[in-house]
Design an enzyme around this catalytic site. Structure first.
Site, PDB file in Angstrom:
ATOM      1  N   CYS A 133      -1.050   5.540  10.069  1.00 13.27           N
ATOM      2  CA  CYS A 133       0.182   4.843  10.454  1.00 13.27           C
ATOM      3  C   CYS A 133      -0.122   3.485  11.056  1.00 13.27           C
ATOM      4  O   CYS A 133      -0.977   3.365  11.924  1.00 13.27           O
ATOM      5  CB  CYS A 133       0.934   5.623  11.526  1.00 13.27           C
ATOM      6  N   CYS A 148       1.815  -2.927  15.387  1.00 13.13           N
ATOM      7  CA  CYS A 148       1.768  -2.573  13.967  1.00 13.13           C
ATOM      8  C   CYS A 148       1.101  -3.665  13.133  1.00 13.13           C
ATOM      9  O   CYS A 148       1.465  -4.833  13.220  1.00 13.13           O
ATOM     10  CB  CYS A 148       3.188  -2.328  13.463  1.00 13.13           C
ATOM     11  N   GLU A 178       0.822  -1.188   0.000  1.00 11.40           N
ATOM     12  CA  GLU A 178       0.000   0.000   0.000  1.00 11.40           C
ATOM     13  C   GLU A 178       0.867   1.252   0.000  1.00 11.40           C
ATOM     14  O   GLU A 178       1.971   1.265   0.522  1.00 11.40           O
ATOM     15  CB  GLU A 178      -0.916   0.005   1.227  1.00 11.40           C
ATOM     16  N   CYS A 184       3.615   8.536   1.171  1.00  9.29           N
ATOM     17  CA  CYS A 184       4.185   7.564   2.105  1.00  9.29           C
ATOM     18  C   CYS A 184       4.407   6.255   1.351  1.00  9.29           C
ATOM     19  O   CYS A 184       3.456   5.617   0.917  1.00  9.29           O
ATOM     20  CB  CYS A 184       3.202   7.388   3.263  1.00  9.29           C
ATOM     21  N   CYS A 214       6.771  -7.144   7.070  1.00 11.51           N
ATOM     22  CA  CYS A 214       7.915  -6.636   7.831  1.00 11.51           C
ATOM     23  C   CYS A 214       8.327  -7.685   8.853  1.00 11.51           C
ATOM     24  O   CYS A 214       7.486  -8.292   9.497  1.00 11.51           O
ATOM     25  CB  CYS A 214       7.546  -5.338   8.543  1.00 11.51           C
ATOM     26  N   CYS A 250       6.797  -5.381  15.352  1.00 12.27           N
ATOM     27  CA  CYS A 250       6.350  -4.542  16.466  1.00 12.27           C
ATOM     28  C   CYS A 250       4.916  -4.930  16.826  1.00 12.27           C
ATOM     29  O   CYS A 250       4.085  -5.140  15.940  1.00 12.27           O
ATOM     30  CB  CYS A 250       6.409  -3.070  16.071  1.00 12.27           C
TER      31      CYS A 250
HETATM   32  N1  SAH Z   1       9.339   0.437   9.755  1.00 14.74           N
HETATM   33  C1  SAH Z   1       9.595   1.807   9.932  1.00 14.74           C
HETATM   34  C2  SAH Z   1       8.762   2.699   9.054  1.00 14.74           C
HETATM   35  C3  SAH Z   1       7.300   2.339   8.873  1.00 14.74           C
HETATM   36  S1  SAH Z   1       6.217   2.517  10.220  1.00 14.74           S
HETATM   37  C4  SAH Z   1       9.422   2.202  11.382  1.00 14.74           C
HETATM   38  O1  SAH Z   1       8.887   1.416  12.139  1.00 14.74           O
HETATM   39  O2  SAH Z   1       9.854   3.282  11.734  1.00 14.74           O
HETATM   40  C5  SAH Z   1       5.889   4.254  10.363  1.00 14.74           C
HETATM   41  C6  SAH Z   1       5.479   4.679  11.782  1.00 14.74           C
HETATM   42  O3  SAH Z   1       4.163   4.203  12.124  1.00 14.74           O
HETATM   43  C7  SAH Z   1       6.408   4.120  12.837  1.00 14.74           C
HETATM   44  O4  SAH Z   1       6.791   5.098  13.764  1.00 14.74           O
HETATM   45  C8  SAH Z   1       5.535   3.080  13.498  1.00 14.74           C
HETATM   46  O5  SAH Z   1       5.974   2.785  14.780  1.00 14.74           O
HETATM   47  C9  SAH Z   1       4.181   3.719  13.456  1.00 14.74           C
HETATM   48  N2  SAH Z   1       3.083   2.786  13.717  1.00 14.74           N
HETATM   49  C10 SAH Z   1       3.079   1.444  13.607  1.00 14.74           C
HETATM   50  N3  SAH Z   1       1.889   0.936  13.982  1.00 14.74           N
HETATM   51  C11 SAH Z   1       1.116   1.971  14.328  1.00 14.74           C
HETATM   52  C12 SAH Z   1      -0.243   2.098  14.773  1.00 14.74           C
HETATM   53  N4  SAH Z   1      -1.014   1.032  14.913  1.00 14.74           N
HETATM   54  N5  SAH Z   1      -0.717   3.323  15.049  1.00 14.74           N
HETATM   55  C13 SAH Z   1       0.066   4.431  14.854  1.00 14.74           C
HETATM   56  N6  SAH Z   1       1.325   4.381  14.407  1.00 14.74           N
HETATM   57  C14 SAH Z   1       1.867   3.167  14.150  1.00 14.74           C
HETATM   58 FE1  SF4 Z   2       7.903  -3.033  10.757  1.00 14.80          FE
HETATM   59 FE2  SF4 Z   2       5.632  -1.945  11.581  1.00 14.80          FE
HETATM   60 FE3  SF4 Z   2       7.666  -2.156  13.270  1.00 14.80          FE
HETATM   61 FE4  SF4 Z   2       7.794  -0.371  11.268  1.00 14.80          FE
HETATM   62  S1  SF4 Z   2       6.356  -0.356  12.980  1.00 14.80           S
HETATM   63  S2  SF4 Z   2       9.390  -1.831  11.904  1.00 14.80           S
HETATM   64  S3  SF4 Z   2       6.673  -1.498   9.673  1.00 14.80           S
HETATM   65  S4  SF4 Z   2       6.554  -3.875  12.327  1.00 14.80           S
END
Ligand code: SAH
Ligand code: SF4
Length: 359
Positions: A344, A119, A92, A105, A112, A116
């Site tokens: 995000c 996420c 996406e 974006c 990934c 996390c």
């Molecule tokens: N993988 C990279 C970039 C993509 S994520 C990273 O983690 O930095 C972009 C941002 O969205 C990151 O700061 C991530 O922690 C945040 N993010 C992930 N899940 C989210 C959620 N459910 N709600 C809000 N932000 C989120």
């Molecule tokens: Fe991967 Fe999501 Fe963590 Fe970014 S926030 S590193 S996309 S798992």
């Protein structure tokens, strides 16, 4: 022989490809301009090239664009595309418009591996890295959609910024991401200023300085917690690269150039990392590592099946005030495109209809 794909080749590689078909190197310059300045996808329309050369190029090369599977527009004008690559893999991309500019974006991986806990992309596991071609061509789809390739009548620049904050961890796909960012910021082509590009990483410490030196873009780091115990709970990657390593890398990055500023992203998770004690720990960390930084407080965007809840506005504001009183900018990010799951952490590869039928 299969045709060679041109999008994603560096300038040097494009020159080599042109020489390999028996043409003069200056043709590569013309071609680069057609590909990245005008966004042309049809060799036949490259009007300053002879008919014979156009035919030869079409015989040898292709110009890729991901296929648009769906395109959704949010009530707040955020747009989300589900894009399909040649092998059927999907990612996406999101466009977040502001008044007179906007950020695209882009994604760097299908899924990934960082995993996390908060996420949606991370819940999907890693399928594969995107190629430089697939990273660059996402942005080209956005320009196609908004008709923003240069022409005598077109001076708008709504797609002014790029954030590498879509699906995937860019530093787990370092080489392709670096290559793609250098193409996107090349002054003879798409020419997005390096200062308008931000790469966000979950903190792959050993690659931070290298990737930022190689691209000159801005750095954002997903911090989300002020100590190892908490950070490891919500970001298992912290066991591999603990806070000390991530913040030392950030320090090294700033030591190389006094003008470098870092944005720390901090997700506000109710009852997990949103206490004033956490804010104080964060401030102490910034002082300890002598970092020039601002914070971006991100409201948590829930997705089906996640275990976290967003912090209340009250708690977010208290947290922000604490950081601000210590001299750090700490704006609260406005969640955009929530009605189309474009905010995000909500990105994933499957169409909603497919998700439902799979249940
Ligand atoms: N993988 C990279 C970039 C993509 S994520 C990273 O983690 O930095 C972009 C941002 O969205 C990151 O700061 C991530 O922690 C945040 N993010 C992930 N899940 C989210 C959620 N459910 N709600 C809000 N932000 C989120
Ligand atoms: Fe991967 Fe999501 Fe963590 Fe970014 S926030 S590193 S996309 S798992």
């Amino acid at each position: 022989m299969p045709k060679m794909e041109l999008i994603g080749l560096s300038k040097e590689e494009l020159s080599e490809a042109i020489i390999a078909i028996g043409e003069k190197p200056f043709r590569a310059k013309q071609l680069w301009q057609w590909l990245y300045y005008f966004g042309e996808t049809d060799f036949n329309k490259m009007s300053n090239l002879s008919k014979d050369l156009r035919a030869k190029l079409a015989d040898n090369f292709t110009i890729f664009r991901p296929k648009i599977i769906t395109e959704q527009l949010s009530v707040d004008k955020t747009r989300k595309w589900l894009l399909e690559m040649s092998d059927g893999q999907r990612v996406e991309m999101v466009y977040i418009p502001e008044e007179d500019r906007g950020a695209v974006c882009i994604s760097t991986q299908v899924g990934c591996a960082v995993g996390c806990r908060f996420c949606h992309t991370g819940s999907q596991k890693l399928t594969r890295n995107l190629t430089a071609c697939e990273i660059v061509s996402q942005f080209m789809v956005a320009r196609d959609t908004y008709g923003e390739w240069p022409s005598p009548t077109n001076e708008t620049r709504y797609l002014s910024n790029i954030v590498v904050m879509g699906m995937g961890e860019p530093l787990h796909n370092k080489d392709n991401t670096i290559k793609a960012l250098n193409i996107l910021t090349d002054g003879d082509g798409i020419a997005i200023s390096r200062r308008r590009v931000t790469m966000s990483t979950s903190g792959i410490a050993p690659h931070i300085v290298e990737a930022l030196d190689a691209t000159g873009v801005r750095l954002a780091v997903s911090l989300h917690a002020p100590n190892n115990q908490l950070r490891s709970q919500i970001m298992p990657i912290n066991n591999r690269y603990p806070l000390e390593e991530v913040l030392s890398a950030c320090r090294a990055y700033q030591e190389k150039d006094g003008s470098r500023y870092i944005t720390f992203e901090y997700l506000m998770l109710d009852g997990v990392n949103d206490s004033l004690a956490c804010a104080h720990e964060l401030i102490a960390l910034m002082k300890k590592y002598q970092l020039r930084a601002s914070f971006n407080l991100i409201p948590f965007n829930p997705w089906p099946g996640c275990i976290f809840k967003p912090s209340s506005n009250n708690r977010v504001n208290m947290f922000a005030r604490e950081l601000e009183n210590a001299g750090f900018a700490a704006p609260v990010r406005v969640a955009r495109g929530q009605d189309i799951l474009a905010a995000c952490g909500q990105l994933k590869s499957k169409k909603d209809a497919e998700d439902k039928s799979a249940k």
